[in-house]
Design a protein around this motif. Sequence first.
Motif, PDB file in Angstrom:
ATOM      1  N   ALA A   1       0.930  -1.335   0.037  1.00 28.42           N
ATOM      2  CA  ALA A   1       0.179  -0.070  -0.025  1.00 28.42           C
ATOM      3  C   ALA A   1       0.722   1.444  -0.022  1.00 28.42           C
ATOM      4  CB  ALA A   1      -0.912  -0.132   1.444  1.00 28.42           C
ATOM      5  N   PRO A   2       1.704   1.417   0.698  1.00 27.04           N
ATOM      6  CA  PRO A   2       2.669   2.585   0.647  1.00 27.04           C
ATOM      7  C   PRO A   2       3.294   2.967  -0.519  1.00 27.04           C
ATOM      8  CG  PRO A   2       3.035   1.351   2.692  1.00 27.04           C
ATOM      9  CD  PRO A   2       2.490   0.484   1.828  1.00 27.04           C
ATOM     10  N   TRP A   3       3.418   2.196  -1.353  1.00 25.02           N
ATOM     11  CA  TRP A   3       4.036   2.561  -2.907  1.00 25.02           C
ATOM     12  C   TRP A   3       3.104   3.395  -3.581  1.00 25.02           C
ATOM     13  CZ3 TRP A   3       9.011   1.769  -4.040  1.00 25.02           C
ATOM     14  CH2 TRP A   3       9.785   0.967  -3.222  1.00 25.02           C
ATOM     15  N   TYR A   4       1.735   3.371  -3.021  1.00 21.28           N
ATOM     16  CA  TYR A   4       0.803   4.106  -3.864  1.00 21.28           C
ATOM     17  C   TYR A   4       1.249   5.668  -4.139  1.00 21.28           C
ATOM     18  CZ  TYR A   4      -3.599   6.862  -4.947  1.00 21.28           C
ATOM     19  OH  TYR A   4      -4.588   7.595  -5.384  1.00 21.28           O
ATOM     20  N   SER A   5       1.817   6.126  -3.010  1.00 21.75           N
ATOM     21  CA  SER A   5       2.275   7.692  -3.345  1.00 21.75           C
ATOM     22  C   SER A   5       3.513   7.877  -4.038  1.00 21.75           C
ATOM     23  CB  SER A   5       2.703   8.342  -1.572  1.00 21.75           C
ATOM     24  OG  SER A   5       3.576   7.433  -0.977  1.00 21.75           O
ATOM     25  N   LYS A   6       4.203   6.820  -4.375  1.00 24.93           N
ATOM     26  CA  LYS A   6       5.446   6.834  -5.097  1.00 24.93           C
ATOM     27  C   LYS A   6       4.982   6.544  -6.639  1.00 24.93           C
ATOM     28  CE  LYS A   6       9.761   6.661  -6.524  1.00 24.93           C
ATOM     29  NZ  LYS A   6      10.407   7.907  -6.463  1.00 24.93           N
ATOM     30  N   TRP A   7       4.043   5.774  -6.969  1.00 19.63           N
ATOM     31  CA  TRP A   7       3.978   5.200  -8.511  1.00 19.63           C
ATOM     32  C   TRP A   7       2.777   5.508  -8.865  1.00 19.63           C
ATOM     33  CZ3 TRP A   7       8.138   5.638 -10.796  1.00 19.63           C
ATOM     34  CH2 TRP A   7       9.302   4.902 -10.087  1.00 19.63           C
ATOM     35  N   VAL A   8       1.769   5.938  -8.150  1.00 19.75           N
ATOM     36  CA  VAL A   8       0.513   6.017  -8.877  1.00 19.75           C
ATOM     37  C   VAL A   8       0.237   7.479  -8.765  1.00 19.75           C
ATOM     38  CG1 VAL A   8      -2.114   5.637  -8.554  1.00 19.75           C
ATOM     39  CG2 VAL A   8      -0.371   3.994  -7.702  1.00 19.75           C
ATOM     40  N   PRO A   9      -0.105   8.018  -9.914  1.00 21.95           N
ATOM     41  CA  PRO A   9      -0.263   9.425 -10.295  1.00 21.95           C
ATOM     42  C   PRO A   9      -1.256  10.069  -9.181  1.00 21.95           C
ATOM     43  CG  PRO A   9      -0.671   8.302 -12.270  1.00 21.95           C
ATOM     44  CD  PRO A   9      -0.546   7.132 -11.292  1.00 21.95           C
ATOM     45  N   ASP A  10      -1.043  11.298  -8.810  1.00 22.99           N
ATOM     46  CA  ASP A  10      -1.600  12.146  -7.855  1.00 22.99           C
ATOM     47  C   ASP A  10      -3.142  12.293  -8.331  1.00 22.99           C
ATOM     48  OD1 ASP A  10       0.608  12.314  -6.429  1.00 22.99           O
ATOM     49  OD2 ASP A  10       1.148  14.291  -7.164  1.00 22.99           O
ATOM     50  N   GLY A  11      -3.959  12.182  -7.428  1.00 24.24           N
ATOM     51  CA  GLY A  11      -5.493  12.319  -7.614  1.00 24.24           C
ATOM     52  C   GLY A  11      -6.015  11.089  -8.219  1.00 24.24           C
ATOM     53  N   GLU A  12      -5.397  10.048  -8.555  1.00 27.31           N
ATOM     54  CA  GLU A  12      -6.112   8.951  -9.283  1.00 27.31           C
ATOM     55  C   GLU A  12      -7.156   8.551  -7.910  1.00 27.31           C
ATOM     56  OE1 GLU A  12      -5.072   4.439 -10.499  1.00 27.31           O
ATOM     57  OE2 GLU A  12      -4.094   6.033 -11.439  1.00 27.31           O
TER      58      GLU A  12
END
Length: 823
Positions: A325-336
């Motif tokens: 879960a914490p990899w969200y802020s690194k690799w998923v575009p902001d605002g998705e």
Amino acid sequence: MVVVNYSRGIFKAAIVVYFSSINLASGGFYQHRGYIHREHKLLLGPNSYIDVAVERSDSERSKKEQRLVVGLNKYSHDSSICAADAETGEVLFYLSKERLSRRKHDGGPTGTLVEEMLHTLDLDVDCIERAVVNNHHHRVLPMEESLEQLEWQVALGINHDEDTLDELNLLSDLDNKLELSHHLAHAYSAAAQAPFDRGLVVVMDGMGETYGAMANAKYNSDDQYICDLAFDEEYINIPHDIRDRIAHSRHGWREGESVYTFVREASGNGLLVKPFFKRWIEEKTPPVLYNHGFENMESIGAVYSKASSHIFGDWNACGKVMGLAPWYSKWVPDGEKLISTMSGKVFVDDGDDKFKINSAAFQGEPLIGSSFEFNEDTEPCEMTKRAISCAESVQRDLDKSTSEFISWLKKETDERNLCLVGGVGLNSVMNGKITRNLGFDNVFIPPYPGDDGIAVGCCAYGLFGNLAQPNFMSTGAPVWSGPLSAYLGPIYNNDDIENAIEGAKHWIDVSDIFKEDVRIDTIANTIASGAVVAWYHGRSEAGPRALGHRSILADPRKGDLVKFINNAVKGRESFRPFAPSVLAENANEWFEDVANNASPYMSITTQVRPDKMKKIPAVVHIDGSSRLQTVRAEDEPLYHKLISKFYEITGVPMVLNTSFNTLKGEPIVETPTEAIRSFLNSLNSIEVLSMGNFFIGRKDPDPADLFEVVRSDGITVERKIPVRAGPFLFEQSGSIIDEEISPEEAILSRTTKVRMPDRILHDDSKDGGWVELDELDVELLGMCNGENGAQEMIEALIGEDGNTADDDDTVQAVLNSLVKLFD
């Protein structure tokens, strides 16, 4: 697969059968400490741990006065045992079945656990005074009392196997047996040992006991079965009309989340546990479906497990979801946009705020095809980004739902202390937020919040009973005054370690360092040099996490070790983080909000202080967090001493700590033999194994040893003769590569495989133990009978070929193959 034997006879060829002591999980039988379980016979052969495994006759058994109360979680997953002295209450033994069988989360009968407990304590089965059991899928005692039916089913090979009929599983001669319902057992596992005298116990897991089992026991006045319906006082039920709904339910209802209040008398002479709240979940599909229909249940734990199934194809890989879960802020575009997985409030009975799940979040194609080989510098593929988003969604929803639920409980009860149990209690991210944000004076999470802790709760009830149920006769033992030791597994002495070393001596180099200070100094300096170390000492840890007795240790200052340990040592996904074991007295200097030994069992994730992150990159996750273990000298003096020495050398009061298991699908190592096997399986990625007084390194094969050498002083050094480790099965298959051409021109592709259960690195979990070899490897393996040396093998092959021009190539091929076969 090949050991080396001096032709002079210093090492006998029979030594190779030493490797039969390795635990093999096949056909339902497995070996441990020289026993063949089910039949309780000694293994024959030179290695059987004869000094510790000789079965005693009835006349030879010690008739000790000690009486035991035993708690058992049986037949479901995570079978476990907890045994305590009935008079004093002292817990003497704890073990999960997976540590014996080598199968993660192993369930089923518990005879092997009872046997290991009695062996460790040197007691007879007649010393068991009371047994308390649980299995949340079905009632235990009524099933076991139908012995003829069990025998019939075993004979047909349905529902049960022979282990069920083991007397040490059934304990048929024991009259004093009780059954404790699932969530109540969870509650007792924490309430009886919490470091405070009163508080709340919140139980959250995938599913608990059925309402039908409880109601049936109450209707039939079954005083062997203790459950929440036995309490006279009313408590909050969600739904409030559960009694009416059960009458019209298609498949039934189960415990979802439960809450209890407890008070431990100051004198230590009693424990009062009462239910305060219970949310029931409907079984919406038949329980005969896969995993009892678990994927369709709507408890908090079931929703999180559904995400685990959706992403990893495994309902019990929730720790991976939490780490992803914490990899969200690194690799998923902001605002998705994140897709909600659960919403509403657990404690609301009806209306818009009622708790509900979003099944659409887990519909469509599962994400199990995702590639998880990404890191901070390597971007994941699009499917993997969807998996990361799913993990982030379910983690956020879990945090929100549980925080609102427990905040409401705190307000409703005015309790200042909190215990968290049930499988959801393994979510250290959630635990950290609850601990920091909700204002409790103390939060306690035992090392086994999951179902492996059920045995502890059963044992506690068997000892102390409940002041709310005065008809139950406790043993009179004082209630535990605080947390139990986390180190209560089997005892292995120096003879056990030396036997394991003897069985692996052809593959290892061993040095014996008697002085503790010298050992500690050596290991600390080895870690500080950048090496990875396996650390095996004392009795094994309770629960799923390595806490410094069965650990792989490394330097937290070296960030490149994360990829190395994940890939080369553990063979797992590269995104997964590692935990620090930090001196409790220094923890708050490096991590936020961890004063007062906040996380002794690696139960809390918190943020690393910003000015410390770059100093310990190997234990900092992508979001700046760490799931840490705080270590006190009074809890674990030797481990504390090691970390203190590392602190003295480096100025960093912690080491990287991960569980000691390198074989895919296996749990943490238990025995000395398993420790050596796991160490060797690392193929030099672990530099040294520290076990007892011994330092163990991997021995590399030297082809020069295969030839007789005359030294400069005229002394002849005898050659060594290769000997295979035991009998082997050989299998060869072939296929036509190009079917469009004529048979005369077709190319035949052959695959050659060998299975040798007695080799030290045999692993049933990988392709059933089959290893692919070249045809030359198999031919030489057949020649390794203790009579043929390398020279004879070379000459035989050259004689077959008859082409002297290729002699050098043949020599090199033979030597390369023998080196390969050494493993």
